[in-house]
Design an enzyme around this catalytic site. Sequence first.
Site, PDB file in Angstrom:
ATOM      1  N   PRO A  14       0.835  -1.217   0.000  1.00 52.78           N
ATOM      2  CA  PRO A  14       0.000   0.000   0.000  1.00 52.78           C
ATOM      3  C   PRO A  14       0.867   1.264   0.000  1.00 52.78           C
ATOM      4  CG  PRO A  14      -0.616  -1.507   1.790  1.00 52.78           C
ATOM      5  CD  PRO A  14       0.671  -2.011   1.205  1.00 52.78           C
ATOM      6  N   GLU A  15       0.654   2.100  -0.986  1.00 53.50           N
ATOM      7  CA  GLU A  15       1.364   3.382  -1.069  1.00 53.50           C
ATOM      8  C   GLU A  15       0.400   4.486  -0.636  1.00 53.50           C
ATOM      9  OE1 GLU A  15       4.455   3.888  -1.791  1.00 53.50           O
ATOM     10  OE2 GLU A  15       5.125   1.993  -2.635  1.00 53.50           O
TER      11      GLU A  15
END
Length: 272
Positions: free
Chosen positions: A2-3
């Site tokens: 997850p960015e």
Amino acid sequence: MPELPEVETTRRGLQPHAENTTLTRLKIRDHRLRWPVDPALPERVAGRRIVSLGRRGKYLLIELEGEQWLMLHLGMSGRVRALPATTPPQRHDHIDFVLDSGDVLRFSDPRRFGSLQGVCGPVLAHPLLRSLGPEPLTEAFSGRYLWSQSRNRRMAVKAFIMDSHVVVGVGNIYAAEALYRAGIHPSRAAGRIAAGRYDRLAGAIKAVLSEAIAAGGTTLRDYRGSNDDPGFFQQDLFVYGRGDQPCRGCGRALRSIRLAQRATVYCPRCQR
Ligand SMILES: [Zn+2]
């Protein structure tokens, strides 16, 4: 992994379920995350109203009444969903935030690189947050800012914009795409790029992150966080993951290199 766009998408998706409810219970099924979860935390936060659900970098910040905060990081493989509290937990569902609405915010993380920490008082002064650079989608982040921070710095511009002390949330994929859009070679020394080019780069960073957040908002339910690709936004990629394929701008074969231990793809003609 997850960015920033996935974390922001998660925040926006959970916000209506979380804000102005009461956290009746914090249920920890497995304390063994990146750092062990404080066993005293559930007692400290139970029964408090959730004032807001914010974000700083890739940390979700749950503000509770009485200046208590919960800092949640999704790590490599974490995600949080809002579910009816009656939903049976699955194998990797480590933490439940049980709400008085009948919902539960359920944190699952197969690889357990995520973290949950309690903070009393000003959360932005926490050691993990206080030295972070500005948020990329705020006015504090600009070409002027990048230019001033980069003077006398010899590191490659790609590593420079991926440094969270410079700016938060510019992961590998977004750095590569923004540099392509700005026409800047990823290994060019950060201190040798002119102010006007940094204006274009800051604009490109804001654009790729905004587009990813906008795309993520419609596909949140499908986001699994199970590999390096965000799962959406892929059709819009110009360079990331496209080594040896033709540049969409000029047709020349894209080149693939390692830069600061990360795979980096760029166009040798369009990026200088
Ligand atoms: Zn090209």
